[in-house]
Scaffold this motif. Structure first.
Motif, short mmCIF file in Angstrom:
data_model
loop_
_atom_site.label_atom_id
_atom_site.label_comp_id
_atom_site.label_asym_id
_atom_site.label_seq_id
_atom_site.Cartn_x
_atom_site.Cartn_y
_atom_site.Cartn_z
N HIS A 44 0.84 -1.20 0.00
CA HIS A 44 0.00 0.00 0.00
C HIS A 44 0.88 1.25 0.00
O HIS A 44 0.66 2.18 -0.79
CB HIS A 44 -0.93 0.01 1.22
N LEU A 45 1.88 1.30 0.87
CA LEU A 45 2.73 2.48 0.97
C LEU A 45 3.61 2.66 -0.26
O LEU A 45 3.89 3.79 -0.67
CB LEU A 45 3.59 2.41 2.23
N VAL A 46 4.06 1.55 -0.84
CA VAL A 46 4.87 1.63 -2.06
C VAL A 46 4.05 2.25 -3.19
O VAL A 46 4.50 3.19 -3.87
CB VAL A 46 5.38 0.24 -2.47
N PHE A 47 2.83 1.75 -3.38
CA PHE A 47 2.00 2.29 -4.45
C PHE A 47 1.60 3.73 -4.15
O PHE A 47 1.58 4.57 -5.05
CB PHE A 47 0.74 1.44 -4.66
N GLU A 48 1.30 4.01 -2.89
CA GLU A 48 0.94 5.37 -2.50
C GLU A 48 2.06 6.35 -2.84
O GLU A 48 1.82 7.42 -3.41
CB GLU A 48 0.64 5.42 -1.00
N GLU A 49 3.29 5.97 -2.52
CA GLU A 49 4.42 6.86 -2.80
C GLU A 49 4.62 7.03 -4.30
O GLU A 49 4.85 8.15 -4.78
CB GLU A 49 5.70 6.31 -2.17
N ALA A 50 4.52 5.95 -5.05
CA ALA A 50 4.64 6.04 -6.50
C ALA A 50 3.54 6.92 -7.08
O ALA A 50 3.78 7.74 -7.98
CB ALA A 50 4.58 4.64 -7.13
N HIS A 101 9.73 4.24 0.67
CA HIS A 101 9.27 2.86 0.46
C HIS A 101 9.52 2.36 -0.96
O HIS A 101 9.60 1.16 -1.19
CB HIS A 101 7.77 2.76 0.77
N LEU A 102 9.64 3.27 -1.91
CA LEU A 102 9.72 2.93 -3.32
C LEU A 102 11.16 2.70 -3.74
O LEU A 102 12.06 3.43 -3.34
CB LEU A 102 9.11 4.08 -4.13
N ILE A 155 5.51 1.51 -10.67
CA ILE A 155 5.62 2.91 -11.11
C ILE A 155 4.86 3.11 -12.41
O ILE A 155 4.15 4.12 -12.58
CB ILE A 155 7.11 3.29 -11.29
N ALA A 156 4.98 2.17 -13.33
CA ALA A 156 4.29 2.29 -14.62
C ALA A 156 2.77 2.33 -14.42
O ALA A 156 2.07 3.13 -15.05
CB ALA A 156 4.69 1.14 -15.54
N ARG A 157 2.25 1.47 -13.55
CA ARG A 157 0.80 1.47 -13.30
C ARG A 157 0.37 2.77 -12.61
O ARG A 157 -0.64 3.37 -12.97
CB ARG A 157 0.40 0.26 -12.44
N ALA A 158 1.15 3.20 -11.62
CA ALA A 158 0.81 4.44 -10.92
C ALA A 158 0.86 5.61 -11.89
O ALA A 158 0.04 6.54 -11.79
CB ALA A 158 1.78 4.65 -9.76
#
Length: 751
Positions: free
Chosen positions: A239-245, A700-701, A710-713
């Motif tokens: 969750h935090l990785v995607f949030e940061e991205a 986190h990223l 990153i590409a999806r975000a």
């Protein structure tokens, strides 16, 4: 509970749940609050997003009789008794607690500084108490007849229930400790804080979270700080990785949108100068040069500012691609600037461009082509008359192409119609330099920007990976250049060092030339800092060996003149303390073949084009950065003869530095080298101006590991911003973006 003395002090006040997100001072004891503040957290959002450094995973549940030396074990035992005694050589006491199961005994040994902590442990380890113990087992024949013992173990009460048994196997978070904080204090603080995770600011829109199959933010916080197993920590961290991205990509998407609002000159002309240059080139463009050139042509034709990284290995033909782009600007009625980091390089670029253009670049000459433009040079050491003449041509618009150093950035330089800025070796220029050139566009329009490099700085490689920088790569070398081989030479191997100089002499004997590069001008100069592989230290980290002091140009030239292998070689020197004229005379002597070997500093790092040079020796190679080493060896092998580079080092075989030098020697791919550098030094500030230090930007990223995330975000963020550029419908995301940029300039350049 975790039975560890925390010394937490006062009791926490009950939080006021009705008043929104509780203050940390309402949740935590004074000791807990100090520990959390020391981590840098100001509120609950900050605190819970600071994840553990790692987790202690309990060892396999074991019987005491099956324990072996070094086992990380979990055991269920009863306390038999305890005994405390004073330490002989330092303040405090040793508490020995005897525990047993049905088969054997075990000693728990605690080294405790204060009497009240001894009493606290004895109260929780009364005889008959059943506990679970976690730790590493040791057998020492000097104590307890060689029976097993665990030093300073972690333990907790155990009642035999299924819930208690499951709790034994839970990973235990380990947090970063600052200002004498204790793990027990932080664990207690986080256990309390997680209970209020449902009051955190949720940044990811619900549709995004659902599409990515991510846990809710409160659930992610529980999974991270109070996990049942390691799989839960991974779910929560996602969750935090995607949030940061997502936050980063939203920032980048907004910048692209704001770029679209900022006009740039549309450079759409197709001639006459660029086609005329193509007809005159003494070589055929490689397929890669043609493809990249076409991509740049389309970019420059747009009415929004272009930001392109032109990446290509040394000798891949970046200058020709850049010149064709500059002529596109001139053909469109605008000016183009080529910014170089040194006067030597600026002067060489000026000569190269004039040679390639011929009468197309000499509008002020009698025999100039009817469509010719003027190519002017501007450097800090020019005579007053030359500078005045250049500035007049720049201001009037007579000069279509201007080549220069930082002198191009001064307020006194006013451009008639600046449309394109080309920056060579972008790692030599800061963000502020590029911003200043951007402000010099005509009629409120920003010029297009192309930055060229053979080795991107880690920050640029990260931005390229993260998708904020448009990267165009030249993958071929024109003219079939013979290439370069690189060898690491350890001076602890005298035979290798001797062979290095003999090989240099062989090339000189065959009519070719050599460069020897030193980290200093004079060995007698004192430096307060130490540079090791591109990192500058004022105070070296504990255990770091800087190695011997680096050699200087002056003394190295004298030593080489005495080497038998180089007897008779014509040796010159070049460094930053020489005047511009003296430096130019040294290079002219090399070009004319009047010198066989040039001993220099990194003043020759970029741009020096000497086709007859085939040897590069870098003395004390550990004193140079990855990008520098790659650039330096690119100065050789530019003609018909293959190049051979030597990275000479006095660091020992097997050292970390030696292994890094071997990696650099083994690859010539600029992005691969930038990734190596990125893993060592961090990416730099992706939203600000810093160029190193991963901790400043990414929590986190990992831009390499998380490329797909990153590409999806990126796709989701760009779609969202396209419909809501100011994030009016997403206030939580807008607040997160503002929070991320609070210590950085939101208008900072992307490259």
């Amino acid at each position: 509970m975790n039975a560890d003395a925390s010394g937490t002090g006062r009791t926490a006040r009950a939080p006021r749940r009705s008043s929104g997100v509780p203050e940390l001072s309402e949740l935590l004891t004074s000791a807990e609050l100090r520990a959390v503040r020391a981590q840098g957290a100001e509120d609950l959002d900050d605190m819970l997003r600071l994840t553990p450094l790692r987790y202690i995973v309990p060892g396999e549940l074991r019987d005491l009789g099956a324990l072996r030396e070094g086992d990380d074990a979990t055991v269920i035992v009863r306390v038999v008794g305890s005994q405390a005694r004073r330490m002989k050589r330092r303040p405090g006491s040793i508490l020995e607690v005897r525990v047993a199961d049905e088969n054997a005994q075990l000693t728990l040994t605690f080294f405790l500084p204060k009497d009240h902590i001894v009493r606290w442990h004895q109260e929780h380890l009364a005889p008959g108490t059943r506990i679970a113990v976690f730790g590493t087992v040791h057998f020492d024949p000097r104590f307890h007849q060689g029976a097993p013992q665990i030093t300073n173990p972690r333990y907790e009460p155990y009642d035999g229930s299924a819930e208690a048994r499951a709790r034994l196997m839970r990973p235990v978070p380990v947090y970063r400790l600052r200002k004498k904080a204790k793990q027990a204090t932080l664990r207690s603080a986080y256990k309390k804080a997680v209970e209020f995770a449902d009051q955190l600011t949720t940044i990811l829109p619900p549709t995004v979270r659902a599409a990515e199959h991510l846990p809710s933010l409160p659930e992610a916080m529980r999974l991270i700080h109070t996990p049942q197993d390691m799989a839960e920590t991974e779910r929560g961290t996602r969750h935090l990785v995607f949030e940061e991205a997502f936050i980063l990509q939203t920032i980048f998407a907004q910048r692209r949108a704001f770029d679209a609002r900022t006009p740039a000159p549309a450079l759409r002309a197709s001639g006459p100068l660029q086609p005329l240059l193509d007809e005159r080139l003494p070589f055929t463009l490689t397929e890669s040069q043609a493809e990249v050139g076409e991509a740049i042509r389309h970019e420059l034709a747009r009415s929004r500012p272009t930001n392109v990284l032109l990446q290509g290995d040394v000798g891949s033909g970046k200058t020709v691609v850049a010149l064709r782009a500059m002529l596109q600007a001139v053909d469109s009625g605008h000016q183009a600037v080529l910014l170089a980091p040194t006067e030597v390089l600026a002067e060489q670029h000026h000569r190269t461009i004039l040679n390639l253009l011929g009468d197309l670049g000499r509008a002020d000459h009698m025999h100039a082509h009817p469509d010719a433009t003027r190519v002017r040079l501007l450097t800090g050491s020019q005579s007053v008359a030359d500078r005045r003449r250049t500035l007049l041509d720049v201001t009037s618009g007579e000069a279509g192409i201007i080549v220069g150093t930082h002198a191009l950035l001064t307020e006194s330089v006013e451009y008639a119609a600046l449309g394109l800025v080309v920056i060579d070796e972008q790692h030599r220029f800061g963000v502020d330099h590029r911003r200043r050139l951007r402000t010099k566009g005509a009629d409120g329009k920003n010029p297009h920007v192309i930055v060229m490099t053979a080795t991107p700085i880690p920050r640029t490689a990260a931005l390229a990976t993260a998708g904020d920088l448009d990267v165009l790569s030249l993958t071929q070398s024109p003219g079939g250049r013979p290439g370069i081989t690189t060898h690491v030479v350890h001076e602890e191997d005298p035979a290798w060092e001797s062979r290095m100089w003999a090989r240099t002499a062989e090339e000189i004997g065959a009519g070719r030339q050599a460069f020897v590069v030193c980290a200093r001008i004079d060995e007698r100069e004192e430096r307060a800092d130490v540079e090791i592989m591109g990192e500058v230290f004022e105070d070296l980290p504990s255990g770091t060996d800087p190695g011997p002091e680096p050699r200087g140009v002056t003394q190295t030239a004298e030593r080489l003149a005495r080497r038998p292998q180089l007897h008779g070689a014509r040796i010159g020197v070049m460094h930053g303390r020489l005047s511009a004229q003296e430096k130019q005379e040294a290079m002219d002597a090399m070009v004319a073949g009047e010198l066989d070997l040039l001993v220099a500093t990194t003043v020759i790092e970029v741009g020096v084009d000497l086709p007859n040079a085939s040897v590069m020796v870098v003395m004390d190679a550990e004193r140079f950065g990855i990008s520098q080493l790659h650039q330096l060896r690119g100065r050789i092998g530019r003609g018909e003869h293959p190049g051979i580079a030597f990275f000479d080092t006095r660091m020992p075989h097997g050292s970390e530095t030696s292994e890094l030098l071997a990696k650099i020697a083994a690859t010539t791919d600029g992005f691969e080298l930038a990734e190596i550098d990125m893993r060592r030094r961090g990416t730099g500030d992706l939203v600000g101006e810093e160029q190193s230090g991963l901790h400043r930007t990414l929590e986190h990223l990992d831009v390499l590991r998380d490329e797909k995330i990153i590409a999806r975000a990126r796709g989701i963020a760009f779609d969202l911003v396209a419909g809501d550029v100011d994030l009016e419908d997403h206030p939580q995301l807008a607040a997160a973006v503002e929070r991320r940029l609070r210590d950085a300039d939101p208008n900072v350049e992307r490259s």
